[in-house]
Each structure stands twice: as C-alpha cells, then as structure tokens.
Design an enzyme around this catalytic site. Sequence first.
Site, PDB file in Angstrom:
ATOM      1  N   GLN A  39       7.429   2.544  -6.255  1.00 35.95           N
ATOM      2  CA  GLN A  39       8.531   3.437  -5.552  1.00 35.95           C
ATOM      3  C   GLN A  39       9.728   3.270  -6.275  1.00 35.95           C
ATOM      4  O   GLN A  39      10.208   4.267  -6.685  1.00 35.95           O
ATOM      5  CB  GLN A  39       8.817   2.742  -4.201  1.00 35.95           C
ATOM      6  N   TYR A  90       0.790  -1.304  -0.059  1.00 36.70           N
ATOM      7  CA  TYR A  90      -0.157  -0.047  -0.082  1.00 36.70           C
ATOM      8  C   TYR A  90       0.822   1.155  -0.065  1.00 36.70           C
ATOM      9  O   TYR A  90       1.951   1.171   0.143  1.00 36.70           O
ATOM     10  CB  TYR A  90      -1.038  -0.118   1.042  1.00 36.70           C
ATOM     11  N   GLU A  91       0.116   2.571  -0.331  1.00 38.96           N
ATOM     12  CA  GLU A  91       0.783   3.672  -0.446  1.00 38.96           C
ATOM     13  C   GLU A  91       1.776   3.672  -1.621  1.00 38.96           C
ATOM     14  O   GLU A  91       2.927   4.196  -1.621  1.00 38.96           O
ATOM     15  CB  GLU A  91       1.513   4.351   0.849  1.00 38.96           C
ATOM     16  N   GLY A  92       1.614   2.854  -2.802  1.00 38.39           N
ATOM     17  CA  GLY A  92       2.215   2.570  -3.675  1.00 38.39           C
ATOM     18  C   GLY A  92       3.165   1.658  -3.781  1.00 38.39           C
ATOM     19  O   GLY A  92       4.136   1.421  -2.712  1.00 38.39           O
TER      20      GLY A  92
END
Lengths: 593, 593
Positions: free
Chosen positions: B448, B441-443
């Site tokens: 990244q 999650y969060e990319g």
Amino acid sequence: MYKAPVDEIAFTLKHVAGMADAANAGVFGELGEDLVDAILSEAGRFATDEVAPLGEVGDRQGSRLIDGAVKTPEGWRDLYHNWIQGGWNGLTAPEVFGGQELPHMLHVAAMEMWNSGSMAFALGPTLTMGAIEALDRHGSDFLKATFLSKMVSGEWMGSMNLTEPHAGSDLGVLKTRAERCGDGSYRIFGQKIFITWGEHDFTDNIIHLVLARLPDAPAGTKGISLFLVPKFLVNEDGSLGARNDLFCHSLEHKLGIHGSPTCTMIYGDGKFGDEKGAIGYLVGEENRGLACMFTMMNNARLAVGMQGVAIAEAATQKAIAYAKERTQGRAPGWSGQGMSPIVEHPDVARTLLTMKALTQGSRAIAYACAHAVDMAHASEGEAARHWQERSSLLTPIAKSFATDAGVDVASMGIQVHGGMGFIEETGAARYLRDARIAPIYEGTNGIQAIDLVTRKLPLSEGRQVRGFIGELRDVAQAVAASNRQEFGETAARLETSIADLEEATDWLLAALGDGRTAEALAGATAYQRLFGLVLTGAYLAKGGLAGAGDGKEEARVALCRFAAENLLAETAALKDRVVTGADSLAAARFILD
Amino acid sequence: MYKAPVDEIAFTLKHVAGMADAANAGVFGELGEDLVDAILSEAGRFATDEVAPLGEVGDRQGSRLIDGAVKTPEGWRDLYHNWIQGGWNGLTAPEVFGGQELPHMLHVAAMEMWNSGSMAFALGPTLTMGAIEALDRHGSDFLKATFLSKMVSGEWMGSMNLTEPHAGSDLGVLKTRAERCGDGSYRIFGQKIFITWGEHDFTDNIIHLVLARLPDAPAGTKGISLFLVPKFLVNEDGSLGARNDLFCHSLEHKLGIHGSPTCTMIYGDGKFGDEKGAIGYLVGEENRGLACMFTMMNNARLAVGMQGVAIAEAATQKAIAYAKERTQGRAPGWSGQGMSPIVEHPDVARTLLTMKALTQGSRAIAYACAHAVDMAHASEGEAARHWQERSSLLTPIAKSFATDAGVDVASMGIQVHGGMGFIEETGAARYLRDARIAPIYEGTNGIQAIDLVTRKLPLSEGRQVRGFIGELRDVAQAVAASNRQEFGETAARLETSIADLEEATDWLLAALGDGRTAEALAGATAYQRLFGLVLTGAYLAKGGLAGAGDGKEEARVALCRFAAENLLAETAALKDRVVTGADSLAAARFILD
C-alpha cells in the site's frame, strides 16, 4: 530454525554491558574468559539443538490436565532431565546446596537462549530459580536443609503462588488464609490462579511458595505471609511422604505459551490427607511475606525481560531467513534474473533492521541490568548502594522495553512473512502469541512505569538517574570524538535524545516533588519507552565504538547509525507526551465515564 | 459484548465524511436522512444481536474440512441466511439484478458493524460483493444473466482466486493455465492457495473468479485472464447441473479468523467430470484479467480497512467495559471506598483514549474514502476525475492505517485486561488474532505504501495531494478561528503536523521526479503512517467543530485535543524518517546479506 547467536551475546556482555568491570570487581571469581565462552557456547548448543526443536510440539500439544495430573508435551520431560543433568538449574544457586554461584550476567545470557528455543519450556525453571532465591535468603535452616539441594539440582521444581481472582497487581487484598497448627507449621486454605507450572510431570515433588494471610494479620500488604507448601510432604530421611492437601483444579486456555501449564491451585479443601488444610512452613517472618517476594521480584522481572529479548531474537532470525529466500516482484535497482528476494525491497529491509536494532538494544539493556545486579553483590558500602540503585533503575526499563520489543518484533516478523505469517505451521505467529504475555505478567508494563517514575527516579534524590544520564552523554561524546563518518549523525541524534530524556526526567522529578503524582503518572509509560530508546541508541553506539576485532565492527556501526537516524527521532514525541500530555488526558478523562 | 455504535457512525458519516455533500450531489437519490438512519440502525441491530453472539463459537470451532466438504461453525449457516433475507447482500448491487444500489458510504458503515460482530463471518459476503462488482463491470450478458441475480440475492456466494504458492504480491508469475475449448468456454488447470471462503456449506453453488494464463499469453501481468468457474455448472433453465472439476484440497490452520475457511483449491485434476479441466468462462477480454481485478481492488482494500476499524471498535468497547468494572489498587486522587476501577489509573485511561482516538480516526479516514468513491460515481468530467483521484489517494491510507490500528488497538486491549487478556475465553485475544491478517491481505501495508508514494502522489502532477493538504489546513485554521479554549493546542499541533506532511510530500515528489525511487520507497511506510495520523487529527477536529447538537460535542473536542497533543507529536519523527532515513538504510543494508 533458531540458532543461538553466541558470538553476538558474548560481544554484548563483554563490550557493552561491562563484563570486564565485573571481572575486575571479582564477580567472576576464578572464572576465566575461556570458561565464560565455553559456558555460553554450551548453553547456546543446548538451546539450538535440544530446546528449539521441541518448541513447536509444545505449542501444538500444549500441557493437558488428565485425571488431575498434568501431562506435558511429548519429549519435554526428557528435555528437562537433560537440561538439569547439564547442571543448568543451579547456575546461580549457592555452592553449599550444589549450585555454581555463577554471575547473573551469564545467567541472563543463557536464559535468553533457552527462551528463544521455547519460552513455554524455559519459564518453568525460571520460577524454580525464583523460589530457590527466596528460600535461600529467607528460609529457616530446616527448610533449606530439607528442600534446597533438591531444588538446586532440579530434582524438584518450585512454583510461585501470588495471584487470586480479585488480587492481581494488587496483592494487598488476597484472601488465602493460613492457620497456626501450634507445632510451628501452618494449614493453608484458598484458591490461587495463574500459577505457572503449578502442576506437571517433570518432577516427583513440586515446592509451592504461597502468599497467605494469618487470622490476626493486619489488613493490606502488611498482613501477608509467605509459606512453603510442598506437593508431597517430606519425611525426616528426605524421602517423599504423604500427599499434601492441594491440587490443580484446571488449566487455562491461553493465547500462547501453550506448553506451560497455567494452573488454578486449590489449597486445603480436604481432597488429600486426613485433616483439611495444606501443610505449610513459614518462610521468613509472619506478615513479612511481601518483603520476601520483593527480594526476588526484581530478578524475576529481568527474567521476563529476557523472554522479550529471546522472542525478538528468534523472530528476527526467522524473518531474515525468509526474506532472503522468498522472491517476489522486482525491487528498485534489482539487477538479478527474475524476481528479487523480498529483502531487496526497501520496506522489508527497513523492517528487518528495525527488528535487529530493537533486539540488540533490548539485549544490551537487560544485560546491563544483570551487570548492575552482579556489581551490587560484589561491592560494599557506597559502591554497593550505587549498583543496587542502578539495577533498581534499570529493571523496569529492561522488563518493559524488552517485552514490548518482543511483541512488536514478533508482529513485524509476521508481516515480513506475508500470508505465510498468518499460517500457524510457519511458526512466526507462535512468537507473537507467546510474546504477548510478557508485557503483562510479573507486573504489567504500566506498573513498571509507575515503579520507574515514583520509586526509581527519586533514588538518592535523583542523583542516580542524573548520573546515569551523564554516562550516556559520555557515549554520545565518544561517538563525536571518534570522527568516524560511518556513524553519520549518530552523535548529534543521541545528544538530542539524551536532552529529551533529561528534560523529561527533570519535569517528572519536579512534579513528584510538588506532589503532582497524577500528572507524573500520566506520562510514565511514555517516559519509560523514551528511556529505553535512548539506552538502545547509547548501547548500540557503545557496541559500535568497541573495536572487538571480530570483523563485525562495520555492521555494528551501521546498525547504530540506522537506529540513531530512524528510531531516536521518536524521543521528542515521547518527551512531549511526558511534559505536556497530562492536561489533555485530564481534560478527556470524562469521556470514559 | 459488542454493541454497534450507530450514533457515532452516523455522526461520522454526516459531519466528518461529507454525507451532506454526497446527498447534494445526488448520491443518495431519493433516500432521505430518516431512511439512512433506519438502515444504519437495522444493520447495527443485526450486527449486535445476531452476528456478535456467534463470533466466539466461530473462533472456537472454526470451519472444518470433512470428506471434501467444509462444515462451517454452528449457527453460521442460519446466520448467513438471515442476513441475506435482510437484503444486505445486495446493498450496493445493481437494481436490475435485484440489488439496492445504495451508496458506498452506507455500505462501509454496515460492513464495519458486521465485522465488529465477527470478522471471519463478514469476510465471506465481502468477497461475494467483489465478485459481483467484477462480473457486473466486465462480464458478458450471458454471464450476468446466468449468475448475477443469484449472487446478488446471496443464493450463491463468490470467491476470488488469485494467489499461488510462488505468486502472492506478484501475480505476474502465476501458473494456473486456461485452455480454449473452441465453443467459447475454457478449461482451467492449476492450484490456488489462500482462497477465502473457497468452499463452504452456506450456499448450493459457489462462483469462483480465477486468474489464469492462456497458452499463448504474453509473460507477466499482461498475460493474465479472468475466468468465472462455478462449483456446479448451471443448466439453461438456471438449475444446477454437473459438478465442475474443482475441489477444496485442504484448509489452512491460521492464527485467527478461524470461522473463515481458507482453502487450497485444485482446478482440473480430473476428480469430477468426464474430462479433465474445470470449465470456465472468460470475464472481460483475454489477457486483460488483471485490469478486471483492479477495478474492484480499491474497494476490496477499503473493505479490509473496515475490518481494521471494526476490530478496533470492538476491542475498545471491551477494554473500556473491563476497565470500569475491574478494581485494583488505588489510583492517585481516588476517594472511593477500597480499590479503584482500573480506568482511574492514568496509564489505563491514556491507553483507552488512545484506542478511541485511533478507532475514530481510522473510521473517519475510511468513510471519507467511501465518500470519494460515491462522489466519483455521481460526478462527471473534471469533478469525477477529482473524486476518482481522491479515492485512489485515500485507499492505501485507509487500508494501512486502519488495519495497523486494528492490530495496535487489539493489542492494547489485551494489555488493559492484564492476565485475563491472555486467556482465550476472555475474548480480547481473539481480536488480536483476527486483526493480524488485515495488514497482510489485499496487498500488504508495505505494498500500500509503495502504491501511495509511487502511484498516488504523482496524480495530476501532485496537485491532488497538495489540494488535499490545503483542505486539511483549512480545518486547522477553523479550529484556530473557533477560539474555543477546550481545543487546547489542537490548532497549533495540527498546523505543525500538516507542515510535516507537506514537507515529506514535497521531498517524495522531488525524489520521484529525480528517479530516486529506492530513496522514496525507503520512507514510504513512514509517510503512509504520517498521512494517516494527520488525517486522524484533522478528522477528529472536524468532528469537534461540528455542532451536532447531540450532547457529545464536549467529548469530541476533548478527544480531538487528546489526539492532537499526544498522537500528533509523532509526525515529526515520521517526516524525519522520510526525509533523512534513506541514507542510513542504504548504509546498513549489507548487514542483512
């Protein structure tokens, strides 16, 4: 949904793992290639159509202990009975007890497919086969006559009772005790934990093999005896008699393989029978129990390795299917309408190819190990010794590399699924949960590494391992000689990695020779992985070189090159860890105090 | 049981991550070192004594949806209220709304400890802090006046609504729609999935930030707007008004973080209110919603990185404690009575030291990233730009390296526990289950890596990354200049790995310059890990060089050496994958079709 890769499996058996040699050696008897293919195909069909659809329900419901009885997941009992009716339980068992005496190579291939369908389900029969093997090799005629036919047919299942709370990797300290009854039988008292399929509703009787210690036994591993302890005693006419004094006290709540009941078993506390003590029969000689267990330990370790291959295969299939379907973003070079399938993103493609390479490498290593087992059985004298050593050498590598691959590939599979991978209903998470036990049981992978370095490398004063490395070098040279551009730098990379393996091997043998055991053990795990990676590269190359005429040659060469140019670069670091890592470990050890 | 490593954390902040520089730059205002220590100590106490004991119950019970309401695990509501009463929710929030405006460095350190106690619990407040930040930066005075004080105090929590079933990594295709009401407010319609802490019983109101599209919005990411959509509307006097037209439809059944409710949220289907549509208020400008989200994205990514550090720390503590207590076998050189603690076995010791090194490396990287954030806030002009770039460069590395470490270390922790590791009650398995979401999650970590290579390396035409590499080289030279034998080969190993990083960086910048994006992306993940490993080596060395006078210097030097001589050897393979891996990937890509 998992579909058994029968063609790929048959290819690996035939063109990589040496099935042709085995056939020439008579391993397959009168079994022709057509029949081999038919067996693989039917095992694959059963795995695909019957086992795999029940994998999820097994995970969700798990096996439950209700009023002292274990209720297995919905549909599993029927699945088991369909499976034994197919004759699968006796695949490698002796013909005289109703088995088929088929080669181990076929067995591991079939096991792979069933484990891909459901590792929790396939695990039960695997333990029965281990019990059959121990009994066949070491049991008295009475025990064989009374128990073996029904275990081979699958009418009764078996279990293996080794572990106790304080005795896991180290069985020398186990406390379960056996007392002589005077009539040749024994009474068993004690508690065993982590007993896989120790209690269930698949069969009317369960035949427990139990390690225990006699009152006058020497301390340590030399004082352990093996006993057969049936759940129900058996009358002279073969019918079931009284309930024996043993029961399942509780089930473990585990990370994975929920369908497989992991039991705490209590022997001889007086719950059943008039007199305390579970009645047991000696298998083999008194105080030689550990030797009996060891005869089947190697095959059990390979069987666990197959679980790693199996999960890796299933997880890879699932991830590839998802990556081709799920669209998100626009990959570089994507010229289609709208978002591209995520398989087009280089990072995802790299992950999937890594998964494929690790799966196929693990498979080849495990099958090659089974091949060596078969060759040892079929050979005599020097050849038998050679193949026995080869299987001994390959076993810890197959077990550890394949089970690590199972965990790593399952984890990569979750990652490919993104957020969906974390949702249980997707099914990708189950593979990781199931896979995680395999590097632990049947000897942790750390123990495999100790076994590899301290017991296997010294076989024939190192000539076995050195001869094997020579064979790997032949493969690299064949790649070079093929002059096929599609192999890219495969030959050179493989040569370099083989040199790393050789250097690490020499260093370890020298350290062992000098009595520097702690130094050798410091790098044992790194060495084990190094060996597995080199074998992956070599076996993928062997596959790439084989002109199977099935239209998949290009794919095999491309995957081999991908593995050589991406995964093999790791061997330098691993070799380095073996050769130079011990000092820094020793220097840092105090931090943990 | 987890015990917050307050001393280790304080050391890393002060001697590795640059707290002294930050203090000189005024980041800490009038906050003296004593107060910093007191805050860390109290955050640690809360994590150890109050959060950690409730982690297991949260995992076991999970959050449940009952009649449309989410019931959180036993004790969690009180825990939350104790936590906000401690003032922790407003740690970095603006003073004008009741916050403490403390530096980010302190915040990430505290977050680490709470996440070690329970990642599922700490996740909720993390999202509220993100919502506060977005609102503070982009919200109107009306929105700030109405919502911010109560969100800063923790009386109300926030949530972030981005994902839709077809729009995860690619938000450009989201479909949730917003209609203008004419009075400045909007009506929101749509479905959002994977909404963390989207519904719960901690607070009376929940402030949702929702990405949606206006009817006349341009396609793609340039047509997305951000709306504040409260669960209950707020009257002019600040009291709660009518229930807004939104609800939690279902909770996900997840692999881990069971205590954290992951909601499917439905906006505007007429379940509440007279008129269909959830009332929302624009945050920032129409069609600039993604920019609003991006302002806090970096901090959210770092916050997820902290979860990786947190799990790695907790799993390491647990494994070390077990390995010192559990006895099994006799390790080489063991002279004690009976079996040795398993920590004496070289393979176990190596695993534990690897866990320690990865944990402390991840921690240092994450804290250094927070330091850069703080420095950027405290600086102006060229310096501000420099630190802004530094934090941008470090963020994807901190997020990915630390979350991968979380998973790897948790998995190693299970392995150290042997069979017990697979049993849920032991608690080691929970760490792996919880940790597994963080690389996603969060990319995802793959995203990244794309961000790192395509957006961060080119900052200031590559001068930012090159300058950073120069700083790392200074560390290696300082190790060499220290002439301390205990560093072993640290200096040379670090130099070599830095050279690998430099070569890979140059190659990637050249590839990007030539428009060979696909080739650059093929090695992006390997590059990201390479960077993380080099930073681990460099920051551990920085720690080893620091004479903190706390009696732990020797341990730091030994761990640094262990990392340099064992982990850094991997950088060569990673560099190789970056520089030469693209061709074989391209050649093998067709296999996946």
